[in-house]
Design a protein around this motif. Structure first.
Motif, PDB file in Angstrom:
ATOM      1  N   THR A 156       0.888  -1.228  -0.002  1.00  0.00           N
ATOM      2  CA  THR A 156       0.087  -0.092   0.039  1.00  0.00           C
ATOM      3  C   THR A 156       0.741   1.139   0.079  1.00  0.00           C
ATOM      4  O   THR A 156       2.016   1.255   0.916  1.00  0.00           O
ATOM      5  CB  THR A 156      -0.763  -0.164   1.128  1.00  0.00           C
ATOM      6  OG1 THR A 156      -1.643  -1.244   1.299  1.00  0.00           O
ATOM      7  CG2 THR A 156      -1.885   1.118   1.270  1.00  0.00           C
ATOM      8  N   VAL A 157       0.573   2.107  -0.852  1.00  0.00           N
ATOM      9  CA  VAL A 157       1.261   3.441  -0.824  1.00  0.00           C
ATOM     10  C   VAL A 157       1.558   4.198   0.564  1.00  0.00           C
ATOM     11  O   VAL A 157       0.357   4.241   1.161  1.00  0.00           O
ATOM     12  CB  VAL A 157       0.794   4.411  -2.064  1.00  0.00           C
ATOM     13  CG1 VAL A 157       1.245   5.706  -2.064  1.00  0.00           C
ATOM     14  CG2 VAL A 157       0.810   3.820  -3.335  1.00  0.00           C
ATOM     15  N   SER A 158       2.626   4.524   0.708  1.00  0.00           N
ATOM     16  CA  SER A 158       2.838   5.047   1.879  1.00  0.00           C
ATOM     17  C   SER A 158       3.270   6.773   1.699  1.00  0.00           C
ATOM     18  O   SER A 158       3.834   7.017   1.047  1.00  0.00           O
ATOM     19  CB  SER A 158       4.077   4.479   2.660  1.00  0.00           C
ATOM     20  OG  SER A 158       4.872   5.338   3.652  1.00  0.00           O
ATOM     21  N   ALA A 159       2.532   7.608   2.623  1.00  0.00           N
ATOM     22  CA  ALA A 159       2.826   8.958   2.588  1.00  0.00           C
ATOM     23  C   ALA A 159       4.122   9.336   3.171  1.00  0.00           C
ATOM     24  O   ALA A 159       4.526  10.300   2.661  1.00  0.00           O
ATOM     25  CB  ALA A 159       1.570   9.660   3.463  1.00  0.00           C
ATOM     26  N   ALA A 160       4.464   8.581   4.000  1.00  0.00           N
ATOM     27  CA  ALA A 160       5.926   8.970   4.709  1.00  0.00           C
ATOM     28  C   ALA A 160       6.874   8.677   3.488  1.00  0.00           C
ATOM     29  O   ALA A 160       7.830   9.323   3.516  1.00  0.00           O
ATOM     30  CB  ALA A 160       6.065   7.825   5.925  1.00  0.00           C
TER      31      ALA A 160
END
Length: 608
Positions: A474-478
């Motif tokens: 899942t794509v991570s904002a961090a």
């Protein structure tokens, strides 16, 4: 070997004859050079009649020079497979190669060779010239390079400059290496009949005799070895799958770069059986599914030649893709200070900008397109394999999640994201990496370490993050914030926020190893190996038996973020093992990527 001793030759053309200024000698006589090659080397080794006596004929030449002996042997070869190994400390360039053979009977052969000609960089360069001919060029000092070999040689060509002008090429140490690599039926030929050479060969087990020569020389040398060949590998690195029958069906698990590279190596080799690729997700759906990737190595990695895996593998990839839609000639900017290398002009451009220098060989490649190119017409099955079992006959049975099964004589494990590694106790771990990409009209690029920004075909791709703890796709904002920060450092003039609405992120998993090098090649019985070699921690020196290889099981794992640069050579090494051919790697490189290396190192470290 001291890499500083490696250098281009100093040449002089005089009245149509090529002279070496380094050795004050000529490369060939004015007339009859090809006839001399036939008489001294081909006939002196009983060729071409002996070619058919071996499934693989291994020939070593000391002093590759103008390639005349190789080209002449290549055109005369009529056996199943030829591995021709040659040493050269001062390799000529392509222009000289083509000029030497222009208009002669070897012209067409020299043009084929020129298309694969390697960089003038020390180390091992394996040229896959055709399915049945592999040329392994060892650029460097002959004695040093022979130390790195462990293969039974069937015939030798000794063709260095004269013993008087180049004594190092004809030394006692060279003769001892020749004997170490020779078997009972090994032959040797040379134009030189110097007494020192004959006596040195006599002392190591050769029976020498003089034959009538051609031209101005009265005699040439022919010799036969009277001993036998004994492999001289350290504990754990002996043996392999060479004694097993060749497989008829090969199943490759993993349809990313590593798996498709093996499929390509098999279908362009002498393998005549069935190839099947299996992947739970499909073609290039995991880490190999990014829009683009960087095919390059850090410039400082070049310093570790001739025994460095990454530059050796990268140069092999450069030759392999030279005539593909994706030659590695774009040239990318690397941050930092360029290393001082004697051969820097071969790999680095003179052009620099503040804080960056340009690599001559690198490219932004589309991994999925490269996977399709390598896969060709090999069938791809989309299925999740949950079990791999081996029968008493040595064949493998693969079962998927729906109970369907498939048999195979050989299996290659080349997946990263979905592979169950519980049965293979290797220090491999999954890591997550994320990239960002979106439309971009510019052409700037830069990279440093694991971070890169690639502008190609109207797209800017940058990243990649490195996360060994949060193993989700899942794509991570961090991670996006991390990549934006890295982009600002690499290309301060690029504002990532401008593409906020069009930017996409992609996060995937890949395998990497404890020492950041891959596990490549035939996989031994790892549990049994830990028992076989446990006495290494006590420093015992008993004779160690070879590890057990129960079948044709091979690994191409742990490539991390370097897959684009190294899976091609990994695949070539695996197929060579599978077909019982000589590896394209010398022994130090084989040890660097061997699946047993971690176990052996750990045992030896306990001793200390």
């Amino acid at each position: 070997m001291n890499p500083d001793s490696f250098s281009p030759p100093r040449l002089l053309w005089q009245e149509g004859i090529l002279h070496s200024l380094d050795y004050a000698d000529v490369y060939h006589q004015r007339e009859g050079a090809l006839a001399e090659s036939d008489h001294v080397f081909i006939q002196g080794n009983g060729l071409p009649q002996r070619f058919a006596q071996h499934r693989e004929f291994v020939l070593v030449e000391l002093g590759f020079g103008t390639a005349r002996n190789f080209l002449n042997t290549w055109r005369r070869f009529d056996g199943e497979h030829l591995t021709y190994i040659a040493t050269e400390l001062h390799p000529i360039d392509i222009a000289t190669l083509l000029q030497l053979h222009a208009g002669g009977p070897l012209q067409s052969w020299s043009e084929k060779l020129a298309a694969h000609w390697p960089l003038a960089v020390p180390g091992v360069h394996s040229l896959e010239l055709e399915a049945r001919v592999r040329l392994i060029l060892l650029w460097g000092d002959s004695c040093s390079m022979l130390e790195r070999l462990d293969v039974e040689v069937h015939a030798w060509y000794l063709d260095g400059f004269s013993p008087r002008l180049n004594p190092a090429m004809w030394s006692e140490a060279i003769c001892r290496h020749i004997a170490r690599l020779s078997g009972h039926h090994t032959t040797l030929a040379s134009y030189s009949v110097a007494a020192g050479l004959r006596h040195a060969l006599d002392r190591v087990g050769f029976v020498c005799q003089r034959r009538p020569a051609l031209g101005r020389k009265r005699h040439c040398l022919q010799a036969h070895f009277q001993g036998s060949w004994h492999p001289c590998r350290p504990p754990g690195y002996q043996g392999g799958t060479t004694d097993l029958p060749r497989p008829r069906r090969v199943v490759i698990i993993g349809a990313g770069l590593a798996g498709c590279a093996v499929a390509h190596a098999l279908r362009t080799s002498l393998f005549a059986g069935e190839i099947i690729v299996i992947d739970a997700r499909g073609l290039a759906q995991a880490a190999s599914g990014n829009p683009y990737g960087l095919a390059a190595i850090r410039a400082h990695d070049w310093r570790h030649l001739p025994d460095a895996w990454r530059p050796t593998a990268f140069m092999h990839t450069e030759r392999s893709l030279r005539h593909s839609p994706w030659p590695l000639t774009q040239g990318h900017w690397e941050a930092g200070t360029p290393p001082e290398l004697p051969w820097a002009e071969q790999v680095l451009d003179k052009e620099e900008r503040s804080g960056f220098f340009r690599q001559r060989y690198s490219a932004s490649l589309p991994p999925a397109a490269l996977c399709r190119y390598w896969l060709g017409d090999v069938p791809l099955l989309i299925s999740h394999m949950v079990a791999l079992e081996q029968s008493s006959s040595g064949t493998y049975l693969l079962r998927d999640a729906h109970g369907q099964s498939l048999s195979a004589d050989a299996v290659v494990l080349a997946g990263g994201a979905d592979l169950d590694l519980s049965a293979y106790p290797l220090p491999l771990q999954r890591v997550a990496g994320q990239v960002e990409y979106g439309p971009w009209p510019g052409k700037d690029d830069a990279w440093q370490g694991h971070s890169y920004a690639l502008a190609h075909a109207g797209l800017l791709l940058y990243g990649a993050s490195f996360d060994a703890h949060h193993l989700q796709e899942t794509v991570s904002a961090a991670d996006r914030a991390h990549n934006d920060t890295a982009l600002a450092q690499l290309l301060p003039d690029v504002d990532a926020s401008q593409a906020q609405g069009q930017r996409q992120s992609r996060r995937s998993l890949r395998l990497m190893s404890r020492d950041h090098l891959p596990a490549i090649g035939a996989c031994p019985d790892l549990t049994r190996a830990s028992l076989l070699y446990q006495d290494l921690e006590h420093g015992w020196r008993r004779h160690h038996v070879a590890p057990t290889y129960p079948g044709h099981l091979y690994l191409s794992l742990g490539h991390g973020s370097h897959a684009l640069s190294q899976v091609d050579l990994a695949a070539t090494h695996i197929v060579a093992q599978m077909l019982a051919h000589t590896s394209p790697l010398h022994l130090p490189l084989q040890r660097q990527i061997h699946p047993l290396r971690w176990l052996l190192r750990d045992l030896q470290r306990r001793r200390s």
